[in-house]
Design an enzyme around this catalytic site. Sequence first.
Site, short mmCIF file in Angstrom:
data_model
loop_
_atom_site.label_atom_id
_atom_site.label_comp_id
_atom_site.label_asym_id
_atom_site.label_seq_id
_atom_site.Cartn_x
_atom_site.Cartn_y
_atom_site.Cartn_z
N TYR A 32 -2.24 28.07 -72.56
CA TYR A 32 -1.47 28.02 -73.61
C TYR A 32 -2.87 29.27 -73.01
O TYR A 32 -3.94 28.86 -74.13
CB TYR A 32 -2.62 27.40 -74.85
CG TYR A 32 -1.73 26.67 -75.16
CD1 TYR A 32 -1.06 25.43 -75.07
CD2 TYR A 32 -1.32 26.28 -76.62
CE1 TYR A 32 0.18 24.89 -75.39
CE2 TYR A 32 -0.24 25.91 -76.87
CZ TYR A 32 -0.03 25.04 -76.16
OH TYR A 32 1.09 24.20 -76.94
N ASN A 61 7.11 28.83 -76.35
CA ASN A 61 6.92 30.46 -76.95
C ASN A 61 5.42 30.64 -75.95
O ASN A 61 5.14 32.17 -75.89
CB ASN A 61 6.78 29.80 -77.95
CG ASN A 61 5.90 28.91 -78.59
OD1 ASN A 61 5.81 28.14 -78.29
ND2 ASN A 61 4.76 28.70 -79.34
N HIS A 63 6.95 23.72 -87.47
CA HIS A 63 8.43 24.48 -86.70
C HIS A 63 9.72 23.77 -86.85
O HIS A 63 10.29 24.08 -85.92
CB HIS A 63 8.24 24.36 -84.69
CG HIS A 63 7.02 24.36 -84.37
ND1 HIS A 63 6.24 25.96 -84.39
CD2 HIS A 63 5.91 24.24 -83.46
CE1 HIS A 63 5.20 26.49 -84.38
NE2 HIS A 63 5.31 25.06 -83.19
N HIS A 103 7.01 21.78 -78.54
CA HIS A 103 6.88 22.39 -79.27
C HIS A 103 5.86 22.00 -80.45
O HIS A 103 4.96 22.42 -81.17
CB HIS A 103 8.25 23.27 -79.62
CG HIS A 103 7.62 24.31 -80.54
ND1 HIS A 103 7.04 25.38 -80.38
CD2 HIS A 103 8.21 24.83 -81.16
CE1 HIS A 103 7.07 26.75 -80.89
NE2 HIS A 103 7.93 26.38 -81.65
N VAL A 104 6.71 20.51 -81.26
CA VAL A 104 5.45 20.09 -82.33
C VAL A 104 4.73 18.91 -81.09
O VAL A 104 5.33 18.54 -80.52
CB VAL A 104 6.90 19.08 -82.88
CG1 VAL A 104 6.12 18.01 -83.78
CG2 VAL A 104 7.67 20.12 -83.89
N HIS A 105 3.12 18.61 -81.45
CA HIS A 105 2.26 18.27 -80.95
C HIS A 105 2.42 17.25 -81.75
O HIS A 105 1.71 16.74 -82.45
CB HIS A 105 1.23 18.97 -81.84
CG HIS A 105 1.14 20.29 -80.72
ND1 HIS A 105 0.72 21.75 -81.64
CD2 HIS A 105 2.15 20.53 -80.32
CE1 HIS A 105 0.55 22.61 -80.41
NE2 HIS A 105 1.86 22.23 -79.68
FE LIG Z 1 5.56 25.28 -78.67
#
Ligand SMILES: [Fe+2]
Length: 488
Positions: A233, A263, A355, A382-384
Amino acid sequence: MPGRGPPRSLPLLVVALLACHMVGATDLSDATLFARKPVSEQLPLHHPRLTQTCGPDPASPEQVHLSLAGPGAIAFNWVTARQGRASSMFWSLGRRVARAARTLGKYHCKGVSSVQYGFASGDYTGRVDGRAPACYSVDDYDSGVLHEVIVGRGAEGPLPANTTVYYRVSGAREGVWGEESSFVTPPPLGVDSLPYRLGVVGDLGQTEDSLSTLEHLVATDPQSVVLVGDLSYADGDHRRWDAWARMVSPLTSRWLWMFTEGNHERERARGVPDWLAYTTRFHLPHASAGSASPLYYSYDVAGAHVVMLGSYTDHDAHSEQAAWLAADLAAVDRARTPWVVVTMHAPFYSSNLAHLGEGEPMRAGMERLLNQHGVDVVFAGHVHAYERSLRVVDGQLDDCGPVYINIGDGGNREGPDTRWLDRPRWSAWREPSFGHGALDLLNATHAVWTWRRNADAIRAQGPQHAADSVTLVRTDCSLGDAGLAAAR
Ligand SMILES: [Fe+2]
Ligand SMILES: *[C@@H]1O[C@H](CO)[C@@H](O)[C@H](O)[C@H]1NC(C)=O
Ligand SMILES: *[C@@H]1O[C@H](CO)[C@@H](O)[C@H](O)[C@H]1NC(C)=O
């Protein structure tokens, strides 16, 4: 204990047991109501876990990362500080050239990259030197010297399997070496090397929650780790790449860590190519996997073929990636690696509102291949939040399909994704709590998946102590037509 077999009326029921044993004082009968922590800030850059810890000498190497670089080969990546005045002229020139080229960003810089290694502590019988290290510059940030050495691919020959290797990496000046560390090389390929434990983490970041995930992962003691994207991040602040690599290096210098991109690795910046930090700092073994792109590759370990797919590169049915995937899966020797594990960042199946639908185009392009070749498990991030599916094909329950597991709950600064759709039939377990998982491949037909929540105490091993646990049983059906032909 998986004591209950599949019901006779459903001979192909492949998710044999749903052992969702709860721990802790909270009643978790509806796990989605589990009380969770608020969002954590990124740790400050001066946090002791994010600063140089390898010794008082500023020439000491740091940020050591090990990964598998092909059969019998291990890649060592690490960083040293830039040294000296003469060399800074060299660097500023490189930097100007890189800026002028605008598409480059990265350049060779001065430094010697060497790994000394041996099979007893302090007794280094081998030394391998790498090529000229890389540096890159973005805005006001100049990277350290980014070293890479691959041991086991040159004249030294492949490293022996299942062997403890003691090693140290070179520092910024001649004669300076890092502290000794050690790791165990992967066991020989094949089912005789099972059981094998694969740790799985996603969307890690650099917060107190990330540290908690790592602490729990240490207790899990995996033999290697897969991180399904969204590492640091850093998002364009490249000091955060150094900070993150320092945070994980006590673990990445001991176990092989394999990455797939998320991403947050893309980091679009003016005049700087995508994936600059990600592909320059880490070895991504695509060449040994016949892949033209570092954004997707595969490798074999113990009894598993692991495929790392790229969510952020072309992925429709006619893409180069799909063609590579078809060839890669067709070449799997299921007698040797009966388990086929696939990872990507953006999930094909998720019932979280975050997402939602982002993985759809890729699913449309590639899910068919996963089913055809009898992929066993698919991990995404991706999905936390954590979510595990039943076996599913094209949105329908299907005992022949893969199990999809979203493990994007590593604990980054964006916090958990807490809002869900109504539960689809394929969704077996979901919860927006931070944690990590482990896939224990027991033998050619049985594996146990466990998800461990950071909020739970670190305690004894065994699936009965995990927040979610399921036994995966491979059957003729779950092998898929192509997989079955290969296994015969
Ligand atoms: Fe992500
Ligand atoms: C790896 O080595 C350890 C200790 O030397 C041994 O106990 C274990 O059985 C070996 N595993 C494999 C798969 O060869
Ligand atoms: C594989 O492991 C499972 C679970 O421990 C066991 O029930 C099964 O008999 C094993 N299969 C073989 C072929 O050893």
